[in-house]
Enzyme design. Sequence first.
Site, PDB file in Angstrom:
ATOM      1  N   HIS A 248      31.359  10.356 -39.769  1.00  0.00           N
ATOM      2  CA  HIS A 248      30.119  10.171 -40.420  1.00  0.00           C
ATOM      3  C   HIS A 248      29.383  11.459 -40.565  1.00  0.00           C
ATOM      4  O   HIS A 248      28.466  11.645 -41.548  1.00  0.00           O
ATOM      5  CB  HIS A 248      29.385   8.971 -39.716  1.00  0.00           C
ATOM      6  CG  HIS A 248      28.596   9.522 -38.619  1.00  0.00           C
ATOM      7  ND1 HIS A 248      29.139   9.485 -37.185  1.00  0.00           N
ATOM      8  CD2 HIS A 248      27.531  10.331 -38.415  1.00  0.00           C
ATOM      9  CE1 HIS A 248      28.315   9.749 -36.350  1.00  0.00           C
ATOM     10  NE2 HIS A 248      27.412  10.320 -36.923  1.00  0.00           N
TER      11      HIS A 248
ATOM     12  N   ASP B 205      36.022   6.874 -36.340  1.00  0.00           N
ATOM     13  CA  ASP B 205      34.857   7.790 -36.687  1.00  0.00           C
ATOM     14  C   ASP B 205      35.110   9.168 -35.996  1.00  0.00           C
ATOM     15  O   ASP B 205      34.372   9.986 -35.459  1.00  0.00           O
ATOM     16  CB  ASP B 205      33.553   7.468 -35.912  1.00  0.00           C
ATOM     17  CG  ASP B 205      32.349   7.968 -36.521  1.00  0.00           C
ATOM     18  OD1 ASP B 205      32.520   8.644 -37.490  1.00  0.00           O
ATOM     19  OD2 ASP B 205      31.203   7.717 -36.020  1.00  0.00           O
TER      20      ASP B 205
ATOM     21  N   SER C 184      25.814  14.180 -32.949  1.00  0.00           N
ATOM     22  CA  SER C 184      27.057  13.320 -33.382  1.00  0.00           C
ATOM     23  C   SER C 184      27.967  14.517 -33.482  1.00  0.00           C
ATOM     24  O   SER C 184      27.890  15.410 -34.358  1.00  0.00           O
ATOM     25  CB  SER C 184      26.709  12.797 -34.681  1.00  0.00           C
ATOM     26  OG  SER C 184      25.844  11.856 -34.524  1.00  0.00           O
TER      27      SER C 184
END
Length: 403
Positions: free
Chosen positions: A141, A170, A248
């Site tokens: 993402h 992911d 992230s």
Amino acid sequence: MMRTLATWPLLTLLFAMGAAFGFALGGLAEPDAVADLASVDGTPAAEGVEDRATGLAGTGTMRSSQTAPAARRGGRDDLSWMARDERRDIEIFRRASQSVVNVTTFGVRRNAFSLQPLEMPAGTGSGFVWDERGHVVTNFHVIQQGQRFTVTLGDDDFEGRLVGYAQQKDLAVLRIDAPRELLLPLRVGRSADLVVGQRVLAIGNPFGLDQTLTVGVLSALGRELRSPGGLPIRDVIQTDAAINPGNSGGPLLDSTGRLIGVNTAIYSPSGASAGISFAVPVDTVRRLVPQLIARGRPIQPGIGIQALHASATRRFRLDGVVIRAVEPGGPADRAGLRGLSQDRRGRVRLGDRIVTLDGEPVELLEDLVLGFEDRGVGARVRLGVIGADERARSVEIELIAVE
């Protein structure tokens, strides 16, 4: 009487001299007292005197006690005066932060006035060096909205080339052409050995603040997290180490500095860290990253079938995974499994549906997909099947790599 009175000036003079001498002694003793207080934690007396001489009343001794250990023991690189767990965290950060990168994605937007395409930043995230060939691991993402990627390693920026991604987990891999001396891969651990309560460290770039360390404990294991591709990621790690937007793709480390997960999401009504953070387990990363480097996509184990959509299965009140079509010559075809068919009147006839995998119930297609992933290509599985005649049977099938 005269004699007695005559002695008063002399006594007064002696008393005054004694008082003055006493005050002088007191004035000389006061710095020694300050020095004694300062030396409780080992600060040399001279430092206490010097601080007091600056006129910083009430703060000189405290400042000396705070700054003395580093100054006395060789500066900021000497950590011998700290607690052992502090020294360990500092050393892990110093070593691992050299492997952590900042990933900036750029997308193309059309200018509202000139209608010309413009390249604009689409977001930032974190990542880490995987190997000495320049492969960098991050979240899918993070790079999802980008057409171009810049990877910042240390003080240098490098163009990142997308090598591959696994949307359902992911994860994504970029590659940079960086000097060998800058490429310092992290040591890779195992998530199967993790224990709730153990110490964990997260490094990343929250809110664009690079090289940030947060420390916490492993809060829970076996969580599920919905991936950008829609399927759940199983065995997700939960931690209370603060993770915020920008973290992230960064590494989650254990207390020895080994990689145990990739920070990927938070649970927060406000959008900031609420003490519930999630990381993709490193066992999943270890399995998928080599596949992404070699093929650009993950190797998906399967049996060569297409499944009916879950909404149709629910509408007809059917349990299990309904086989819509079977790939000719594939494992399912060789095992005698059959998909939907039509009779002469064009009516659709039900074929087989899979209801168990190695004895475990199968309710949705994702149960079958994740079960195949856990076993891997080449594994033999036993499927519980119900045919069009509602008779149950069991078939054994070997998993193959499917597109």
